[in-house]
Motif scaffolding. Structure first.
Motif, PDB file in Angstrom:
ATOM      1  N   VAL A  97      -0.527   6.291  -6.427  1.00  0.00           N
ATOM      2  CA  VAL A  97      -1.772   5.555  -6.620  1.00  0.00           C
ATOM      3  C   VAL A  97      -1.596   4.393  -7.612  1.00  0.00           C
ATOM      4  O   VAL A  97      -2.410   3.500  -7.700  1.00  0.00           O
ATOM      5  CB  VAL A  97      -2.899   6.497  -7.121  1.00  0.00           C
ATOM      6  CG1 VAL A  97      -4.255   5.872  -6.856  1.00  0.00           C
ATOM      7  CG2 VAL A  97      -2.789   7.851  -6.451  1.00  0.00           C
ATOM      8  N   PRO A 115       0.850  -1.198   0.000  1.00  0.00           N
ATOM      9  CA  PRO A 115       0.000   0.000   0.000  1.00  0.00           C
ATOM     10  C   PRO A 115       0.884   1.246   0.000  1.00  0.00           C
ATOM     11  O   PRO A 115       1.732   1.405   0.867  1.00  0.00           O
ATOM     12  CB  PRO A 115      -0.778  -0.141   1.306  1.00  0.00           C
ATOM     13  CG  PRO A 115       0.013  -1.062   2.165  1.00  0.00           C
ATOM     14  CD  PRO A 115       0.885  -1.891   1.286  1.00  0.00           C
ATOM     15  N   LYS A 167      -7.407  -2.766  -6.217  1.00  0.00           N
ATOM     16  CA  LYS A 167      -6.475  -2.112  -5.292  1.00  0.00           C
ATOM     17  C   LYS A 167      -5.467  -3.165  -4.856  1.00  0.00           C
ATOM     18  O   LYS A 167      -5.862  -4.285  -4.513  1.00  0.00           O
ATOM     19  CB  LYS A 167      -7.218  -1.599  -4.042  1.00  0.00           C
ATOM     20  CG  LYS A 167      -8.332  -0.623  -4.319  1.00  0.00           C
ATOM     21  CD  LYS A 167      -7.788   0.762  -4.496  1.00  0.00           C
ATOM     22  CE  LYS A 167      -8.784   1.798  -4.971  1.00  0.00           C
ATOM     23  NZ  LYS A 167     -10.193   1.490  -4.960  1.00  0.00           N
ATOM     24  N   TYR A 206      -1.578  -1.210 -12.632  1.00  0.00           N
ATOM     25  CA  TYR A 206      -2.909  -1.767 -12.752  1.00  0.00           C
ATOM     26  C   TYR A 206      -2.859  -3.103 -13.482  1.00  0.00           C
ATOM     27  O   TYR A 206      -3.440  -4.094 -13.060  1.00  0.00           O
ATOM     28  CB  TYR A 206      -3.857  -0.818 -13.496  1.00  0.00           C
ATOM     29  CG  TYR A 206      -5.172  -1.477 -13.788  1.00  0.00           C
ATOM     30  CD1 TYR A 206      -6.164  -1.513 -12.808  1.00  0.00           C
ATOM     31  CD2 TYR A 206      -5.399  -2.118 -15.009  1.00  0.00           C
ATOM     32  CE1 TYR A 206      -7.353  -2.164 -13.047  1.00  0.00           C
ATOM     33  CE2 TYR A 206      -6.586  -2.770 -15.255  1.00  0.00           C
ATOM     34  CZ  TYR A 206      -7.565  -2.794 -14.276  1.00  0.00           C
ATOM     35  OH  TYR A 206      -8.738  -3.457 -14.511  1.00  0.00           O
TER      36      TYR A 206
END
Lengths: 476, 313
Positions: free
Chosen positions: B192, B187, B223, B198
């Motif tokens: 982001v 995290p 996520k 992704y």
């Protein structure tokens, strides 16, 4: 002599072309069935065999490590009477064989009577002195025998070989029938065929019946295999499966206090009967070949102590030696006091001077075999061999005559066979399986028919390009 | 049951599962590297495929240059020199199956033997399309094996050893994927994640066939920490570590009950299950994802050895 004798007995046709009774219905079916249907079924059969994984290994052929034995879709058909006669002869022969082996490792009356020469037995590498004076349960040595027979005319069966050590092929008898039932249900409507699929039950009953007296009421039976690289491994696993018993390798067993145990996920479990598919030589490295990794150290001492039954017994090779074979008619008469029902092929024993001379003078017409050979390896077929091979054999014979016997080339009978050109006669033999238990002898009606697929060939061994057929015994 | 039979069943299913995991890794990697250059980062995905398969050393011993599509696919899928190539996995699985045909149902044997027969006909130098067909075939084989054993085998020790093999192997495979990719799953509130990340996350999900499952479970965009949660702690997800241990523990208990005796493997499995049940992702991230995975892989190996010692030796 020509290679395919015109005089070979045709099991389907009389010499005048009429169809024999056993093949009436099949002949009709062949006439009414288009060629492409037969071809299609042939391909389907091969597909099924490969898919099920019914394969065998050919030694010395790395590329084809797993090969299919060609299967011929046309059944070989025997009438009930023909079978009855054959079965009686088989039972007689195996009874005599058991009595003979018991005698050899016991009182040796047959040698004292001068019927079988002593040195043929005592100097024979398959004779096992470890068995001298030892009792085996119920005096049965050969629980499972595969007797190779051939037909030469309407009524006579000749025994070609007595396989009394670890005969194989019975899985093909069973699988061939399964496939025939799948492919040709309509043919079974026209024929009342005796079933063979009770063989595993008969075998298990036989094996349990010979358990040592010390075994519990429900004895533990296992099948001992050399392992997955053995040419007959498929058969071993197939049989273990049908019998519902464990298939074990040497390393799965151990001996403690003269008792045999197998290693299980729940600890050691006692074993009472071993259906062994491992040769004598490899059974126990402490007694036989010390380099054997297939065996179980201490197995022989447990066996000699009477705590485990081996099927077949150790030392049964003294009955399937090809030189001993030539004495079989004597052996039957000596122990049973009966005339043999099955004939023996005339055999010249090269260990005897006069016989050797005859053989050397007539090599071109004879089949020469090693006394301990099997599977068609190391064999001379005189009429088919060229000069060079014949001379090689001549030298072998002169150097080691004891190691050979010779027989005339037999005109094996022929059966209709589906080949590329259509349906044609091919030479066949038959291996029925004879089970001997404490209570009785059991023979399922049928056996493994082997067929020489090449035109004119007399060699039916699967390692030499032979195929198999389903064998039908009609119920009347 | 013979210990050797149990051993063969256990390894048979481990090798089938391993073949499937390799096929999934190759499939996911091919998709990742097929993305347009603009999405491309610095990482060599073929290198990570080798790492995920746990074959870095043996690969290096065979190839000098860079890991690329050609040599990695060759090595992981077909190479006879790599004991864990898909080809060798299927070969070894069939060898094990042949040795224990009597313990398998006809359908289960058929699934393995048919795959092996087909494997014999496979030629070298496949096109991309053929390779993709091959990977599908490997996954189908595993499905057929899994399905036929599930549907046809008696629920006794034979079946449980098959399941144990699958689950130990699967837990190991999932952990290895996490081990190689853990850095993209951390995290990072600042960053982001770019488009590459992704696709990395998506690729991880694909390699455990959980693209759709993810959305059903979390109902939000991909996520990284949720991907980690799905693969580690979520018991609904059949390839998660928690699910593997839930089942390992269950089948080991079945065995213990069947044999009337339990031992070290039951204790180890239960203790790992408890650890996973009590853990939260926050805690795992705090203590270090990498360390957590590393110790899981070691514990999982220990359980494998305990099963061997207790039943298969």
């Amino acid at each position: 002599m020509s290679v395919s004798k015109p005089s070979a007995f045709d099991e389907m046709h009389h010499p005048d072309g009429r169809v024999r009774p056993a093949y009436q219905a099949l002949a009709k079916w062949l006439q009414s069935t288009p060629r492409d249907v037969i071809d299609y079924r042939r391909r389907e059969a091969e597909f099924i065999f490969r898919r099920i994984g019914i394969t065998f290994a050919v030694y010395g052929n790395a590329e084809a490590q797993e090969r299919l034995i060609p299967f011929d879709i046309l059944p070989r058909i025997l009438l009930a009477d023909e079978w009855r006669h054959l079965a009686k002869g088989l039972e007689q022969r195996v009874k005599a064989i058991n009595a003979y082996i018991h005698d050899i490792y016991g009182k040796r009356e047959i040698m004292r009577a001068g019927k079988v020469p002593e040195d043929l037995i005592f100097k024979n590498p398959v004779f096992r002195p470890e068995m001298n004076g030892k009792q085996v349960p119920h005096n049965i040595y050969v629980q499972i025998a595969g007797i190779d027979v051939v037909r030469v005319d309407e009524k006579d069966f000749y025994v070609l070989e007595d396989n009394t050590r670890v005969p194989s092929g019975v899985s093909y008898m069973l699988e061939n029938r399964e496939i025939m039932l799948r492919l040709f249900p309509e043919l079974f409507m026209d024929h009342r065929v005796e079933p063979v699929d009770n063989y595993p039950d008969e075998l298990l009953t036989t094996l349990k019946s010979v358990a040592p007296p010390t075994a519990p009421g429900e004895p533990t039976v296992v099948l001992l295999t050399p392992g997955i690289y053995n040419s007959a491994y498929y058969e071993h696993s197939f049989l273990a499966d049908k019998l519902g018993i464990e298939i074990v390798e040497g390393r799965d067993l151990f001996v403690k206090g003269n008792v045999v145990y197998m290693r299980t996920t729940e600890g050691p479990q006692r074993v009472d009967v071993i259906y062994r598919r491992v040769d004598d030589d490899f059974l126990d490295p402490l007694v036989f070949r010390p380099d054997s990794a297939l065996g179980v150290p201490g197995l022989m001492s447990a066996y000699q102590a009477g705590n485990v039954t081996l099927a077949n017994a150790v030392g049964t090779g003294v009955a399937d030696d090809k030189a001993v074979y030539s004495y079989m008619p004597e052996i039957v008469k000596f122990y049973l006091g009966e005339e043999p029902l099955l004939k023996n092929v005339e055999t010249w024993r090269c260990r005897e001077k006069a016989h050797l001379k005859y053989v050397l003078d007539n090599l071109e017409q004879l089949v020469v075999k090693e006394v301990h050979g099997s599977g068609g390896y190391g064999m001379l077929i005189g009429p088919k061999a060229d000069k060079k091979i014949i001379e090689t054999f001549r030298n072998k014979l002169k150097n080691d005559p004891k190691n050979f016997i010779a027989q005339p080339t037999l005109a094996l009978s022929t059966c209709p066979t589906a080949v590329d050109e259509g349906v044609a006669p091919r030479h066949v033999d038959l291996r029925p399986f004879v089970l001997t238990g404490r209570d009785k002898v059991r023979i399922v009606p049928g056996g493994l028919t082997r067929v020489a697929l090449e035109k004119g060939s007399l060699v039916v061994n699967s390692s030499q390009g032979g195929g198999t057929k389903d064998t039908w015994v009609l119920d009347r | 049951m013979l210990s050797r039979t149990a051993d063969n069943l256990y390894w048979l299913s481990r090798y089938i599962e391993r073949a499937e995991c390799l096929a999934r890794i190759l499939d996911a990697t091919s998709r990742l590297v097929a993305l347009p250059q603009a999405y491309g980062g610095q990482t060599n995905e073929w290198e990570s495929a080798i790492a995920t398969a746990g074959c870095v050393q043996s690969f290096r011993a065979k190839y000098d240059g860079e890991a690329n599509e050609r040599n990695v696919i060759e090595f992981l899928a077909f190479s006879p020199d790599n004991p864990s190539s898909i080809r060798n996995c299927l070969e070894t699985a069939r060898q094990n199956a042949r040795a224990v045909r009597t313990a398998l149902t006809g359908e289960t044997w058929d699934a393995i033997n048919s795959a092996w027969n087909r494997l014999q006909k496979i030629k070298t130098g496949m096109s991309r399309e053929e390779i993709s067909g091959f990977l599908d075939f490997v996954k189908d084989t595993s499905l057929a094996f899994d399905g036929s054993s599930f549907r046809s085998m008696l629920r006794n020790d034979a079946y449980w050893f098959v399941r144990l093999g699958i689950l130990i192997e699967r837990a190991d495979a999932t952990a290895r994927i996490l081990d190689v990719k853990y850095h993209v799953l951390l995290p990072d509130k600042e960053h982001v994640g770019g488009p590459l990340d992704y696709f990395q996350w998506a690729s991880i999900l694909r390699s455990v066939s959980a693209r759709t499952s993810y959305h059903w479970v979390y109902r939000e965009g991909v996520k990284p920490w949720l991907v980690a949660d799905l693969l580690i702690l979520n018991r609904q997800m059949p390839r998660s570590l928690a699910s593997c241990y839930e089942n390992l523990s269950r089948y080991l208990d079945d065995l213990a009950q069947f044999y009337g005796r339990q031992g070290n493997s039951q204790r180890l499995a239960r203790s790992m299950l408890t650890k996973l049940s009590n853990a939260t992702m926050e805690q795992i991230f705090q203590e270090g994802l990498h360390e957590f995975i590393g110790s899981f892989i070691a514990e999982n190996n220990r359980l494998g050895s305990a099963i061997t010692e207790q039943y298969l030796g």
